[in-house]
Write a protein that holds these residues in place. Structure first.
Motif, PDB file in Angstrom:
ATOM      1  N   GLY A  63       0.881  -1.280  -0.045  1.00  0.00           N
ATOM      2  CA  GLY A  63       0.041   0.020   0.107  1.00  0.00           C
ATOM      3  C   GLY A  63       0.794   1.341   0.030  1.00  0.00           C
ATOM      4  O   GLY A  63       0.096   2.366   0.215  1.00  0.00           O
ATOM      5  N   ASN A  64       2.194   1.246  -0.166  1.00  0.00           N
ATOM      6  CA  ASN A  64       2.860   2.287  -0.070  1.00  0.00           C
ATOM      7  C   ASN A  64       3.969   2.211  -0.915  1.00  0.00           C
ATOM      8  O   ASN A  64       4.437   1.012  -1.606  1.00  0.00           O
ATOM      9  CB  ASN A  64       3.231   2.885   1.465  1.00  0.00           C
ATOM     10  N   ARG A  65       4.831   3.359  -1.259  1.00  0.00           N
ATOM     11  CA  ARG A  65       6.205   3.169  -1.897  1.00  0.00           C
ATOM     12  C   ARG A  65       7.020   4.147  -1.346  1.00  0.00           C
ATOM     13  O   ARG A  65       7.853   4.806  -1.700  1.00  0.00           O
ATOM     14  CB  ARG A  65       6.152   3.872  -3.319  1.00  0.00           C
ATOM     15  N   ALA A  66       7.242   3.691   0.252  1.00  0.00           N
ATOM     16  CA  ALA A  66       8.181   4.384   1.146  1.00  0.00           C
ATOM     17  C   ALA A  66       9.448   4.028   0.948  1.00  0.00           C
ATOM     18  O   ALA A  66       9.780   2.768   0.547  1.00  0.00           O
ATOM     19  CB  ALA A  66       7.676   4.312   2.429  1.00  0.00           C
ATOM     20  N   THR A  67      10.524   4.827   1.086  1.00  0.00           N
ATOM     21  CA  THR A  67      11.696   4.485   1.157  1.00  0.00           C
ATOM     22  C   THR A  67      11.994   3.074   2.335  1.00  0.00           C
ATOM     23  O   THR A  67      11.394   3.020   3.393  1.00  0.00           O
ATOM     24  CB  THR A  67      12.907   5.770   1.846  1.00  0.00           C
ATOM     25  N   GLY A  68      12.902   2.354   1.825  1.00  0.00           N
ATOM     26  CA  GLY A  68      13.046   1.086   2.661  1.00  0.00           C
ATOM     27  C   GLY A  68      12.034   0.054   2.388  1.00  0.00           C
ATOM     28  O   GLY A  68      12.360  -1.023   2.768  1.00  0.00           O
ATOM     29  N   ARG A  69      11.123   0.244   1.721  1.00  0.00           N
ATOM     30  CA  ARG A  69       9.939  -0.578   1.519  1.00  0.00           C
ATOM     31  C   ARG A  69      10.295  -1.135  -0.158  1.00  0.00           C
ATOM     32  O   ARG A  69      10.543  -0.506  -0.866  1.00  0.00           O
ATOM     33  CB  ARG A  69       8.795   0.015   1.733  1.00  0.00           C
ATOM     34  N   PHE A  95      21.979   4.788  -1.150  1.00  0.00           N
ATOM     35  CA  PHE A  95      22.365   5.428   0.067  1.00  0.00           C
ATOM     36  C   PHE A  95      21.451   4.894   1.131  1.00  0.00           C
ATOM     37  O   PHE A  95      20.360   4.378   0.994  1.00  0.00           O
ATOM     38  CB  PHE A  95      22.339   7.076  -0.168  1.00  0.00           C
ATOM     39  N   SER A  96      21.853   4.857   2.282  1.00  0.00           N
ATOM     40  CA  SER A  96      21.175   4.334   3.540  1.00  0.00           C
ATOM     41  C   SER A  96      20.435   5.383   4.315  1.00  0.00           C
ATOM     42  O   SER A  96      21.099   6.646   4.356  1.00  0.00           O
ATOM     43  CB  SER A  96      22.270   3.769   4.644  1.00  0.00           C
ATOM     44  N   THR A  97      19.503   5.285   4.855  1.00  0.00           N
ATOM     45  CA  THR A  97      18.622   5.936   5.800  1.00  0.00           C
ATOM     46  C   THR A  97      18.036   5.050   6.924  1.00  0.00           C
ATOM     47  O   THR A  97      18.379   4.038   6.832  1.00  0.00           O
ATOM     48  CB  THR A  97      17.334   6.408   5.119  1.00  0.00           C
ATOM     49  N   TRP A 166      14.152  11.562  -6.855  1.00  0.00           N
ATOM     50  CA  TRP A 166      14.728  11.390  -5.643  1.00  0.00           C
ATOM     51  C   TRP A 166      14.134  10.469  -4.520  1.00  0.00           C
ATOM     52  O   TRP A 166      12.905  10.429  -4.391  1.00  0.00           O
ATOM     53  CB  TRP A 166      14.862  12.861  -4.895  1.00  0.00           C
ATOM     54  N   GLY A 167      15.125   9.839  -3.677  1.00  0.00           N
ATOM     55  CA  GLY A 167      14.844   8.920  -2.713  1.00  0.00           C
ATOM     56  C   GLY A 167      14.472   9.817  -1.310  1.00  0.00           C
ATOM     57  O   GLY A 167      15.252  10.854  -1.221  1.00  0.00           O
ATOM     58  N   ALA A 168      13.916   9.264  -0.347  1.00  0.00           N
ATOM     59  CA  ALA A 168      13.674   9.532   0.880  1.00  0.00           C
ATOM     60  C   ALA A 168      13.721  11.045   1.085  1.00  0.00           C
ATOM     61  O   ALA A 168      14.076  11.645   2.086  1.00  0.00           O
ATOM     62  CB  ALA A 168      15.202   9.207   1.738  1.00  0.00           C
ATOM     63  N   GLU A 169      12.975  11.673   0.372  1.00  0.00           N
ATOM     64  CA  GLU A 169      12.666  13.298   0.472  1.00  0.00           C
ATOM     65  C   GLU A 169      11.857  13.237   1.619  1.00  0.00           C
ATOM     66  O   GLU A 169      11.924  14.288   2.484  1.00  0.00           O
ATOM     67  CB  GLU A 169      11.735  13.750  -0.831  1.00  0.00           C
TER      68      GLU A 169
END
Length: 479
Positions: A63-69, A95-97, A166-169
């Protein structure tokens, strides 16, 4: 768009109910539009299809497109596949978050002066609460469709054009900050302008232009002039550090962008100007599970993607002291194949050092055919021909050996130019032209000035008796 920690937020579920009850129109009340300034009509149908795909990715991945998922990586891979197929050079930066691994995707069009870069971007990630279709599927889809339209246009940019996802905005602009922190100073200095598009299809939309007009940056004014030209009222907004332009502005790079509103409430005056519902959020589903495909105003999306197209087309050709290729320079990369298949696409193994047929120079060449069975093989390269050229000529050396006899044509190699969706055959060579030694051929390509085209060598061999077409030392020069 990331939420500022100290910013007042709203009860989105209640606001959503109020907005639906109020009957938000699908089209805001905006005056009839006069003819637009120069720029393309970016397809809202295609852009909507991209949103459908992002929704499907989210639905298939929790249900999402979040960083780390997994939904975020699936989004990156899907966008990359579209850009790769269109001819872009794509780079994925990992890159890591705190939420796991994230990725930036940057696509570069392989033409234009690399010392002057015009960059367009937006974030691809969602929050974990929902699929993030307005925030920021709309910006991502609009940027993607603009990039695909640019590739299909066949234009040769004066400047180097790049598109970024961009990722992790949502975690604090981590992707764009990471990109800029790791970009060498010399490369930062080449970026003339960064355009950012984040939330451009809000269901109760406003039409906001980033109020960022640093010295020498006329992009803000070009955006407002564009909206004036198409009859869309606008307002300036200071989005501060809420989106990825901030990572560029920190280094003194001019930025600009558009925005249709998030959790802020639309005033009565704004509702009178733009239509929609007063005293309700621009996006009642901001950072919520209801930010789905249904949470997008198609009219706002359409107007904003055309603004993206206008800016990319305009600034791709802006003069920044741009250096064009000098007359007589070979525009073909790796023309003698001595770097193997670098810069060429097509049939695997066609570019070879096989000693069964000699190269004209060096040790590498393109050997097409020679199989003695029904086959189709090709090699292809994208080449940008400057509009400033007075003449343009494609030259190459070809050696044809055959086991066929007589003048009947059985096996052929066609030299083609692909411009957009049109393929033109400039020359055809066959087993009947066999000489057993290299012969130079020159073809006029002046009609393609100002376009990026694909030069293609296409070989078709029939079911019996081989014909080998060996190509070497390819050049495309202008006068």
């Amino acid at each position: 768009m990331k939420r500022l920690p100290l910013r007042t937020t709203f009860a989105v579920a209640a606001a959503a109910t109020a907005l639906v009850a109020a009957g938000v129109p699908t089209t805001a009340a905006v005056p009839a539009t006069p003819a637009a300034l120069a720029g393309p009509d970016i397809s809202v149908t295609n852009t909507a299809a991209h949103l459908d795909q992002l929704q499907a990715i989210a639905t298939a991945n929790g249900g999402n497109r979040a960083t780390g998922r997994p939904g975020y990586l699936a989004s990156v891979n899907w966008v990359k596949s579209k850009l790769d197929a269109a001819g872009y050079t794509t780079t994925v930066q990992q890159f890591s978050t705190s939420s796991g691994t994230s990725y930036n995707l940057v696509a570069e069009w392989p033409a234009g002066d690399a010392n002057h870069v015009v960059m367009t971007g937006g974030h691809l990630d969602s929050v974990s609460a929902g699929p993030g279709i307005n925030d920021n599927g709309t910006g991502s889809a609009g940027i993607l469709e603009t990039a695909l339209a640019w590739a299909a246009s066949g234009q040769v940019p004066r400047n180097r054009v790049k598109f970024a996802f961009w990722g992790a905005e949502e975690q604090g602009l981590l992707g764009s900050k990471n990109y800029m922190a790791n970009l060498p100073t010399a490369e930062k200095d080449k970026i003339e302008l960064y355009l950012n598009f984040d939330m451009i299809g809000s269901p109760n939309p406003g039409y906001f232009v980033y109020d960022d007009n640093a010295a020498g940056n006329g992009a803000r004014d070009d955006l407002t002039s564009y909206f004036d030209s198409v009859g869309v009222p606008w307002e300036y907004i200071d989005v501060q550090g809420r989106s990825d332009h901030a990572a560029f502005r920190t280094y003194g790079i001019p930025t600009a962008g558009t925005y249709t509103g998030a959790e802020e409430y639309k005033t009565a005056a704004q509702a009178q100007k733009w239509g929609g519902t007063a005293n309700a959020p621009f996006d009642p589903c901001y950072h919520a599970s209801c930010d789905t495909r249904a949470n997008v105003n198609t009219t706002a999306l359409d107007r904003n993607i055309d603004a993206i197209g206008h800016m990319v087309w305009s600034y791709a050709q802006k003069t920044y002291g741009t250096t064009l290729p000098p007359t007589g320079e070979n525009l073909v990369k790796n023309p003698s194949f001595e770097s193997g298949a670098v810069s060429w696409t097509g049939t695997s193994g066609a570019i070879t050092t096989n000693t069964g047929r000699p190269a004209r120079t060096g040790t590498w060449k393109a050997w097409l055919g020679g199989n003695g069975r029904t086959t189709t093989e090709n090699i292809t390269q994208s080449v940008a021909i400057p509009a400033s050229a007075t003449t343009a000529a494609l030259s190459f050396w070809v050696r044809i050996d055959t086991a066929e006899s007589g003048s009947t044509v059985y096996d052929t190699t066609k030299v083609q130019v692909v411009s957009g969706t049109t393929t033109s055959t400039l020359g055809t060579y066959s087993n009947a032209n066999a000489t057993g030694n290299y012969v130079q051929k020159t073809l006029d390509v002046s009609s393609y000035k100002g376009k990026t085209v694909s030069v293609k060598f296409l070989t078709n061999e029939d079911a019996s008796l081989q014909t080998s077409f060996v190509v070497d030392d390819v050049s495309l020069t202008t006068g």
